[in-house]
Design a protein around this motif. Structure first.
Motif: not given
Length: 305
Positions: A260-262, A276-277, A284-287, A300-302
């Motif tokens: 939903x957001x980063x 962030x994009x 999440x994992x690769x980010x 911060x990942x949501x």
């Protein structure tokens, strides 16, 4: 995201500590922007604010698609731009480098997807799959050639720098303020930057919106210095459930479905905004791996749920 402590409270606290403060707001990048500065000389503060807004206007002139006369808009129309402004080169080189690092998960050539989704959304529908596949065929960061004296696009290619321009504008505005000797400042270009502290000595704080209720806060960064950017599925959605939104997976033309957001904090707004994009597309994992490999960054990942 949002800052804490309104201008009135800020001025009151500043006066108590022998400082003056100034806040100036305006419109840029299709949104409201604001700069807040503090110091002892009002003339210096007012001059710094003018310089900060001039810096944002220069970034707009280089890379905003909301301006038909911007360097980027002219490049997209002609497929070639001679003597490109340095701001455009800086954003474009960073975007292409990030595209390479993410193996195309981040790609500034996704612009052909925008009219496809906008037209379908106006009809209350999703794009026809064949139309979407045709647009995806024009995407590819290797279709861009950048040199100090010109930028070339392969036929059918179009660029967007929306994923980095507000973060970069925060960098340039902050640099303009610091060049005037401003030690305490808060920059809001749609992405955020802070240096120093409140004039009362308390740290800057930054609120992070709940992506499912953007009027409330999900978290607070305190103290906040440096730069931060948030990408989310709620900023511009093409569907009520936020499954289709303004961030596209360049490989499919659809929006990524995992997050939903980063929110990324970084040493520069340019890096925070781009990462962030990229993380929204990577998941999440690769980010996490991407951000961990970038000095001075955190994220911060949501998730969707």
């Amino acid at each position: 995201m949002s800052s804490f402590g309104g201008p009135l409270a800020f001025r009151t606290l500043a006066a108590e500590h022998g400082l003056q403060s100034r806040t100036r707001a305006g419109l840029a990048f299709g949104t409201t922007v604001a700069l807040t500065v503090a110091g002892r000389d009002t003339g210096t503060l007012d001059g710094a604010l003018s310089d900060g807004f001039a810096a944002m206007r220069a970034v707009e002139a280089a890379g905003s698609l909301l301006r038909a006369d911007s360097a980027l808009s002219r490049l997209n129309r002609a497929g070639r731009l001679d003597a490109p402004p340095e701001h455009l080169l800086t954003m474009l080189r960073f975007a292409l480098d990030l595209a390479e690092r993410t193996e195309g998960a981040f790609d500034p050539t996704v612009q052909p997807l925008w009219p496809v989704w906008a037209q379908a959304s106006a009809r209350g529908a999703r794009p026809d799959p064949a139309t979407l596949r045709a647009a995806v065929a024009w995407i590819g960061w290797r279709r861009v050639s950048v040199a100090p004296d010109r930028v070339l696009l392969e036929p059918g290619t179009a660029l967007t720098l929306n994923a980095v321009i507000q973060g970069y504008a925060a960098d340039r505005a902050m640099a303009a303020l610091r060049a005037r000797g401003i030690a305490d400042a808060f920059v809001d270009t749609g992405e955020f930057g802070a240096v120093g502290t409140h004039p009362d000595g308390t740290p800057w704080r930054l609120g992070i919106a709940d992506p499912r209720d953007p009027g409330t806060l999900a978290a607070t960064l305190a103290p906040f210095t440096g730069f931060a950017a948030t990408s989310g599925d709620y900023n511009m959605s093409f569907s009520p459930d936020h499954a289709d939104h303004h961030i596209f997976d360049p490989a499919t033309g659809y929006s990524p479905g995992g997050l939903s957001s980063v929110t990324v904090t970084a040493e520069t707004g340019l890096v925070a905004d781009g990462l962030s994009t990229a993380c929204m597309v990577l998941g999440a994992e690769r980010g996490h791996r991407l951000v961990a490999g970038w000095p001075g960054c955190s994220a911060r990942f949501v998730g969707k749920t």
